[in-house]
Scaffold this motif. Structure first.
Motif, PDB file in Angstrom:
ATOM      1  N   MET A   3       0.842  -1.200   0.000  1.00  0.00           N
ATOM      2  CA  MET A   3       0.000   0.000   0.000  1.00  0.00           C
ATOM      3  C   MET A   3       0.876   1.249   0.000  1.00  0.00           C
ATOM      4  SD  MET A   3      -3.045  -1.004   2.636  1.00  0.00           S
ATOM      5  CE  MET A   3      -1.961  -1.413   3.979  1.00  0.00           C
ATOM      6  N   ARG A   4       0.426   2.259  -0.743  1.00  0.00           N
ATOM      7  CA  ARG A   4       1.156   3.520  -0.804  1.00  0.00           C
ATOM      8  C   ARG A   4       0.181   4.677  -0.741  1.00  0.00           C
ATOM      9  NH1 ARG A   4       5.968   2.731  -5.109  1.00  0.00           N
ATOM     10  NH2 ARG A   4       6.559   4.683  -4.133  1.00  0.00           N
ATOM     11  N   VAL A   5       0.620   5.761  -0.128  1.00  0.00           N
ATOM     12  CA  VAL A   5      -0.205   6.958   0.034  1.00  0.00           C
ATOM     13  C   VAL A   5       0.398   8.090  -0.781  1.00  0.00           C
ATOM     14  CG1 VAL A   5      -1.008   8.681   1.698  1.00  0.00           C
ATOM     15  CG2 VAL A   5      -0.911   6.266   2.352  1.00  0.00           C
ATOM     16  N   ILE A   7      -0.236  12.419  -1.726  1.00  0.00           N
ATOM     17  CA  ILE A   7      -0.938  13.659  -1.394  1.00  0.00           C
ATOM     18  C   ILE A   7      -0.775  14.631  -2.556  1.00  0.00           C
ATOM     19  CG2 ILE A   7       1.050  14.619  -0.150  1.00  0.00           C
ATOM     20  CD1 ILE A   7      -1.020  15.973   1.728  1.00  0.00           C
ATOM     21  N   ALA A  51      -1.794  13.525  -6.440  1.00  0.00           N
ATOM     22  CA  ALA A  51      -1.833  12.510  -5.385  1.00  0.00           C
ATOM     23  C   ALA A  51      -1.611  11.110  -5.965  1.00  0.00           C
ATOM     24  CB  ALA A  51      -3.159  12.578  -4.636  1.00  0.00           C
ATOM     25  N   ALA A  55       1.704   8.901  -5.180  1.00  0.00           N
ATOM     26  CA  ALA A  55       1.605   7.610  -4.492  1.00  0.00           C
ATOM     27  C   ALA A  55       2.360   6.523  -5.232  1.00  0.00           C
ATOM     28  CB  ALA A  55       0.136   7.207  -4.335  1.00  0.00           C
ATOM     29  N   VAL A 155      -5.802  13.202  -0.938  1.00  0.00           N
ATOM     30  CA  VAL A 155      -5.004  12.096  -0.420  1.00  0.00           C
ATOM     31  C   VAL A 155      -5.564  10.817  -1.019  1.00  0.00           C
ATOM     32  CG1 VAL A 155      -4.299  10.815   1.642  1.00  0.00           C
ATOM     33  CG2 VAL A 155      -4.507  13.299   1.732  1.00  0.00           C
ATOM     34  N   LEU A 157      -4.966   6.402  -1.350  1.00  0.00           N
ATOM     35  CA  LEU A 157      -4.315   5.151  -0.973  1.00  0.00           C
ATOM     36  C   LEU A 157      -4.415   4.233  -2.170  1.00  0.00           C
ATOM     37  CD1 LEU A 157      -3.019   3.269   1.184  1.00  0.00           C
ATOM     38  CD2 LEU A 157      -5.353   2.554   1.757  1.00  0.00           C
TER      39      LEU A 157
END
Length: 164
Positions: A3-5, A7, A51, A55, A155, A157
């Protein structure tokens, strides 16, 4: 599962205009102002693109769609967002969820939140329940509070498939 976030943030100056539509998240909203921008000025989609690209470490909106390139003059931001989807997919990523803050004194956006969520859901081909959009004011502080600008924070995910 990886998983990567990411912004994203964008801000645009607002000017009085009846020439072009005021667009947010792919929909036209009645408003006597518009964003000053090279493309159609959809500040919500611009923040979302940053974003998503952030990510996945695939650059930023300026890298993929430079404002120095005349082919992006008045470009439809929904098309730019659609261009990002194969980049994510080809790198094994899918969108898990999106959270967006739109910061503006005017127009009042609450009547349009569901339409914006539907629009992004269609563009991204994801369930609407994965998309949150919130409208905030800046309590009449700074350029946003004076109605001179609009800003968006996004944001996301993303999840990378185990096959990659």
């Amino acid at each position: 599962m990886n998983m990567r976030v990411g912004i994203g943030y964008d801000i645009h100056k607002l000017i009085d205009s009846s020439e072009l539509d005021f667009k947010l998240a792919g929909i036209s909203i009645p408003f006597e102002k518009r964003c000053v921008a090279h493309s159609d000025g959809d500040v919500a989609i611009h923040a979302l693109i940053d974003a998503l690209l952030g990510a996945t470490a695939l650059g930023d909106i300026g890298t993929h769609f430079p404002d120095t390139d005349p082919k992006y003059k008045n470009a439809d931001s929904t098309v730019l967002l659609q261009h990002c989807l194969p980049l994510l997919k080809n790198n094994g990523y899918s969108i898990e969820n999106i959270d967006i803050n739109i910061i503006a004194e005017q127009p009042k956006l609450s009547p349009y939140i569901d339409l914006m969520r539907n629009s992004l859901s269609k563009i991204l081909n994801i369930d609407k329940t994965k998309i949150s959009i919130k409208a905030k004011t800046n309590e009449q502080l700074d350029a946003i509070g004076r109605g001179e600008a609009i800003a968006v924070q996004a944001v996301v995910l993303v999840v990378k498939s185990l096959n990659y």
